[in-house]
Scaffold this active site. Structure first.
Site, PDB file in Angstrom:
ATOM      1  N   ARG A  75     -38.285   0.328  46.747  1.00 35.60           N
ATOM      2  CA  ARG A  75     -38.680   1.493  47.336  1.00 35.60           C
ATOM      3  C   ARG A  75     -39.338   2.237  46.328  1.00 35.60           C
ATOM      4  O   ARG A  75     -38.765   2.472  45.262  1.00 35.60           O
ATOM      5  CB  ARG A  75     -37.484   2.298  47.948  1.00 35.60           C
ATOM      6  CG  ARG A  75     -38.089   3.751  48.232  1.00 35.60           C
ATOM      7  CD  ARG A  75     -36.916   4.729  48.689  1.00 35.60           C
ATOM      8  NE  ARG A  75     -37.172   6.012  48.957  1.00 35.60           N
ATOM      9  CZ  ARG A  75     -36.525   6.904  48.557  1.00 35.60           C
ATOM     10  NH1 ARG A  75     -35.263   7.218  47.851  1.00 35.60           N
ATOM     11  NH2 ARG A  75     -37.016   8.239  48.637  1.00 35.60           N
ATOM     12  N   HIS A 119     -42.606  12.516  47.114  1.00 36.98           N
ATOM     13  CA  HIS A 119     -41.448  12.610  46.225  1.00 36.98           C
ATOM     14  C   HIS A 119     -41.909  13.637  45.296  1.00 36.98           C
ATOM     15  O   HIS A 119     -41.640  13.271  43.945  1.00 36.98           O
ATOM     16  CB  HIS A 119     -40.944  10.994  45.930  1.00 36.98           C
ATOM     17  CG  HIS A 119     -39.817  10.909  45.303  1.00 36.98           C
ATOM     18  ND1 HIS A 119     -38.882  10.019  45.700  1.00 36.98           N
ATOM     19  CD2 HIS A 119     -39.000  11.832  44.556  1.00 36.98           C
ATOM     20  CE1 HIS A 119     -37.677  10.072  45.079  1.00 36.98           C
ATOM     21  NE2 HIS A 119     -37.467  11.145  44.528  1.00 36.98           N
ATOM     22  N   GLU A 165     -35.995  13.861  50.333  1.00 38.46           N
ATOM     23  CA  GLU A 165     -34.986  14.901  50.102  1.00 38.46           C
ATOM     24  C   GLU A 165     -35.615  16.331  50.261  1.00 38.46           C
ATOM     25  O   GLU A 165     -35.691  17.053  49.058  1.00 38.46           O
ATOM     26  CB  GLU A 165     -34.331  14.785  48.778  1.00 38.46           C
ATOM     27  CG  GLU A 165     -33.347  13.826  48.453  1.00 38.46           C
ATOM     28  CD  GLU A 165     -32.698  13.681  47.330  1.00 38.46           C
ATOM     29  OE1 GLU A 165     -32.973  14.612  46.244  1.00 38.46           O
ATOM     30  OE2 GLU A 165     -31.713  12.801  47.283  1.00 38.46           O
ATOM     31  N   ASN A 296     -29.887   9.705  51.038  1.00 36.01           N
ATOM     32  CA  ASN A 296     -29.588   9.737  49.586  1.00 36.01           C
ATOM     33  C   ASN A 296     -28.342  10.010  49.170  1.00 36.01           C
ATOM     34  O   ASN A 296     -27.816  11.144  49.653  1.00 36.01           O
ATOM     35  CB  ASN A 296     -30.651  10.371  48.652  1.00 36.01           C
ATOM     36  CG  ASN A 296     -31.976   9.670  48.929  1.00 36.01           C
ATOM     37  OD1 ASN A 296     -32.227   8.618  49.246  1.00 36.01           O
ATOM     38  ND2 ASN A 296     -33.127  10.458  48.326  1.00 36.01           N
ATOM     39  N   TYR A 298     -24.917  10.275  46.915  1.00 36.77           N
ATOM     40  CA  TYR A 298     -24.483  10.457  45.533  1.00 36.77           C
ATOM     41  C   TYR A 298     -23.030  10.707  45.538  1.00 36.77           C
ATOM     42  O   TYR A 298     -22.252  10.294  44.685  1.00 36.77           O
ATOM     43  CB  TYR A 298     -25.229  11.205  44.604  1.00 36.77           C
ATOM     44  CG  TYR A 298     -26.551  10.496  44.371  1.00 36.77           C
ATOM     45  CD1 TYR A 298     -26.792   9.903  43.272  1.00 36.77           C
ATOM     46  CD2 TYR A 298     -27.695  10.764  45.014  1.00 36.77           C
ATOM     47  CE1 TYR A 298     -27.913   9.065  43.067  1.00 36.77           C
ATOM     48  CE2 TYR A 298     -28.977  10.434  44.683  1.00 36.77           C
ATOM     49  CZ  TYR A 298     -29.003   9.261  43.825  1.00 36.77           C
ATOM     50  OH  TYR A 298     -30.303   8.905  43.676  1.00 36.77           O
ATOM     51  N   GLU A 375     -31.048   5.777  48.575  1.00 35.70           N
ATOM     52  CA  GLU A 375     -30.672   6.179  47.164  1.00 35.70           C
ATOM     53  C   GLU A 375     -29.152   6.134  46.941  1.00 35.70           C
ATOM     54  O   GLU A 375     -28.337   6.730  47.729  1.00 35.70           O
ATOM     55  CB  GLU A 375     -31.180   7.479  46.475  1.00 35.70           C
ATOM     56  CG  GLU A 375     -32.852   7.643  46.173  1.00 35.70           C
ATOM     57  CD  GLU A 375     -33.114   8.560  45.427  1.00 35.70           C
ATOM     58  OE1 GLU A 375     -32.313   9.266  44.964  1.00 35.70           O
ATOM     59  OE2 GLU A 375     -34.303   8.965  45.811  1.00 35.70           O
TER      60      GLU A 375
HETATM   61  C1  BGP Z   1     -32.376  12.400  43.935  1.00 34.59           C
HETATM   62  C2  BGP Z   1     -33.665  12.189  43.850  1.00 34.59           C
HETATM   63  C3  BGP Z   1     -34.246  11.136  42.774  1.00 34.59           C
HETATM   64  C4  BGP Z   1     -33.315  11.278  41.557  1.00 34.59           C
HETATM   65  C5  BGP Z   1     -31.878  11.143  41.835  1.00 34.59           C
HETATM   66  C6  BGP Z   1     -30.788  11.289  40.794  1.00 34.59           C
HETATM   67  O1  BGP Z   1     -32.122  13.726  44.144  1.00 34.59           O
HETATM   68  O2  BGP Z   1     -34.505  11.841  45.125  1.00 34.59           O
HETATM   69  O3  BGP Z   1     -35.638  11.496  42.631  1.00 34.59           O
HETATM   70  O4  BGP Z   1     -33.723  11.722  40.445  1.00 34.59           O
HETATM   71  O5  BGP Z   1     -31.627  12.353  42.871  1.00 34.59           O
HETATM   72  O6  BGP Z   1     -30.792  12.680  40.395  1.00 34.59           O
HETATM   73  P1  BGP Z   1     -30.627  13.110  38.883  1.00 34.59           P
HETATM   74  O7  BGP Z   1     -31.884  12.645  38.261  1.00 34.59           O
HETATM   75  O8  BGP Z   1     -30.938  14.704  38.960  1.00 34.59           O
HETATM   76  O9  BGP Z   1     -29.511  12.537  38.260  1.00 34.59           O
END
Ligand code: BGP
Length: 472
Positions: A75, A119, A165, A296, A298, A375
């Site tokens: 991607r 993006h 996002e 995405n 995390y 992500e």
């Molecule tokens: C998401 C974004 C990415 C990337 C990722 C990690 O929000 O889509 O572009 O940056 O987060 O975040 P960070 O770089 O703030 O740790």
């Protein structure tokens, strides 16, 4: 145990500004990030994407590494200003040629290209002309740009992610003021977010009308949450968190409406709401034909009641000093607090693989659409040892647990299209510079040739893909 589908998309993700560099090469126009990152004090230690990983010049080497690890999918995002330097008007054939070379090389190597149209690197010309996302004109110009990409690459690209996002770039750009254009104005946030919804909807409809047969969706940053206690106050706080946060972002894209509770809340605040019935019609039509939800993922959040004199929005931990993240919230509604049951990264992101399973099930229940994890990954301070190796066992552990959570979700009936790790190589983090690393491939940012070194996790992911997710 359920097996992942034979066509499961095992991949990794990136974004143009975070890797390409070559920001003025071959006719590329300026984006808002090209400008923002050069303003005093806007990014971590003044880092910028002028060179980044120099992927624009080293994509052949990078794709060779993708082939070596065995990626089934990659991607990446198209930089709008490489294709249309001023956002509209004349096409830059060199920019188109670059993405053609990249797409063709991926396909020759058996790697499915997943293309993100936006993006965050808005053409600066459109920001200057009409304040970019603040004007409805952006919906028209964005859709025209998207159609240009479909015409140029749609014969080979079968997966499109319209927005990356939108919830993050509008809230950071218009509530927190830490992304371009650096404003703090809730009404503008609602307006710009709504314009992303319309741009997405028109683009999805255009793709279908043009007769393409691939799949199209958008990627939302999804942070599922738990209430900190079972008290009524905390349960209500959780509901507010979802209505103002995840459901606001996702319902508008995937149901074609906004959550009633949140609309009522904004009305009670006398906030100017930027939508009308005509918009909802288009949003619903698009929601009926959109192919997948991109998320995405995390971390999760823990939510508690926030009294009227409680905390407001706090900024992020961008130093990597664990434990420095402050509570953050909306007074009178909710705040996010530290989860006592969770481990955290150095940037204070909760490590919660089960939250991914739980989140996927919530999405299945609410929207019933296939899901792409566009992500997921761990940002860490990786180090090279004396032998020149990077033993990122913590990353292997993180990803392995999250893939296990995907398996469980699939077992529970989630239709999962694929899993993209963030990221393939190390790259620039928008607000955290080059020290926060995510890749399978280490980049020596100190060396003149930006040397690429596969980390331990590289060889691990190779086995995961080879065994279709069995060898975790
Ligand atoms: C998401 C974004 C990415 C990337 C990722 C990690 O929000 O889509 O572009 O940056 O987060 O975040 P960070 O770089 O703030 O740790």
């Amino acid at each position: 145990m359920t097996q992942f589908d034979r066509n499961f998309l095992w991949g990794s993700a990136s974004a143009a500004y975070q890797i390409e560099g070559a920001i003025a090469a071959e006719g590329k126009g300026q984006s808002v990030w090209d400008v923002w990152a050069h303003l005093e004090g806007k990014t971590h230690e003044g880092t910028n994407g002028d060179i980044a990983t120099d992927h624009y010049n080293r994509y052949i080497e990078d794709v060779a590494l993708m082939k070596k690890i065995g990626l089934k999918a990659y991607r990446f995002s198209i930089s709008w200003t490489r294709i249309l330097p001023d956002g509209t008007g004349e096409l830059n054939s060199d920019g188109v040629a670059f993405y053609n070379r990249l797409i063709n090389l991926l396909i020759e190597n058996g790697i499915e290209p997943l293309v993100t149209l936006y993006h965050w690197d808005l053409p600066q010309t459109l920001q200057t002309q009409y304040l970019g996302w603040e004007s409805r004109q952006i919906v028209h110009d964005f859709t025209a740009y998207a159609k240009t990409c479909f015409m140029a690459f749609g014969d080979r690209v079968k997966y499109w992610i319209v927005m990356n996002e939108p919830n993050i770039f509008t809230s950071l750009g218009y509530i927190m003021g830490i992304h371009p254009p650096g404003k703090q104005d809730d009404a503008l946030f609602l307006k710009t977010y709504h314009h992303t919804v319309l741009a997405h909807a028109h683009t999805v409809l255009a793709y279908k009308e043009m007769g393409f047969k691939g799949q199209i969706g958008s990627s939302i940053a999804f942070t599922p949450a738990y209430a900190s206690t079972s008290s009524k106050e905390d349960q209500d706080a959780l509901q507010s968190y979802y209505d103002i946060g995840p459901w606001w972002y996702l319902d508008s894209y995937y149901k074609g409406c906004y959550p009633e509770n949140a609309v009522a809340y904004y009305e009670a605040q006398n906030m100017e709401l930027p939508f009308d019935e005509g918009d909802f019609k288009i949003m619903k039509t698009a929601a009926d034909v959109v192919d997948f939800i991109g998320i995405n993922y995390y971390q999760t959040a823990m939510v508690a009641y926030n009294p009227i004199d409680g905390v407001g929005i706090s900024s992020f931990n961008t130093s990597g000093k664990k434990g420095t993240q402050k509570e953050s919230g909306i007074p009178g509604l909710y705040k996010t607090i530290k989860n006592p049951n969770s481990d955290y990264t150095d940037w204070d992101w909760a490590i919660d693989p089960d939250g991914l399973r739980y989140g996927l099930l919530e999405l299945k229940k609410r929207y019933g659409l296939p899901i792409l994890i566009s992500e997921n990954g761990l940002g860490a301070f990786d180090v090279i040892n004396a032998e020149g190796e990077i033993s990122d066992d913590y990353r292997i552990q993180f990803l392995s647990a999250h893939i296990e959570a995907c398996k469980e979700a699939v077992n529970e009936g989630v239709d999962l299209l694929g899993y993209m790790t963030w990221s393939f190589t190390d790259l620039l983090s928008w607000l955290n510079g080059f020290k926060k690393r995510y890749g399978f491939v280490y980049i020596d940012f100190e060396s003149a040739d930006l040397k690429r070194i596969p980390k331990k996790s590289f060889y691990w992911y190779n086995k995961v893909i080879e065994t279709n997710g069995e060898a975790l």
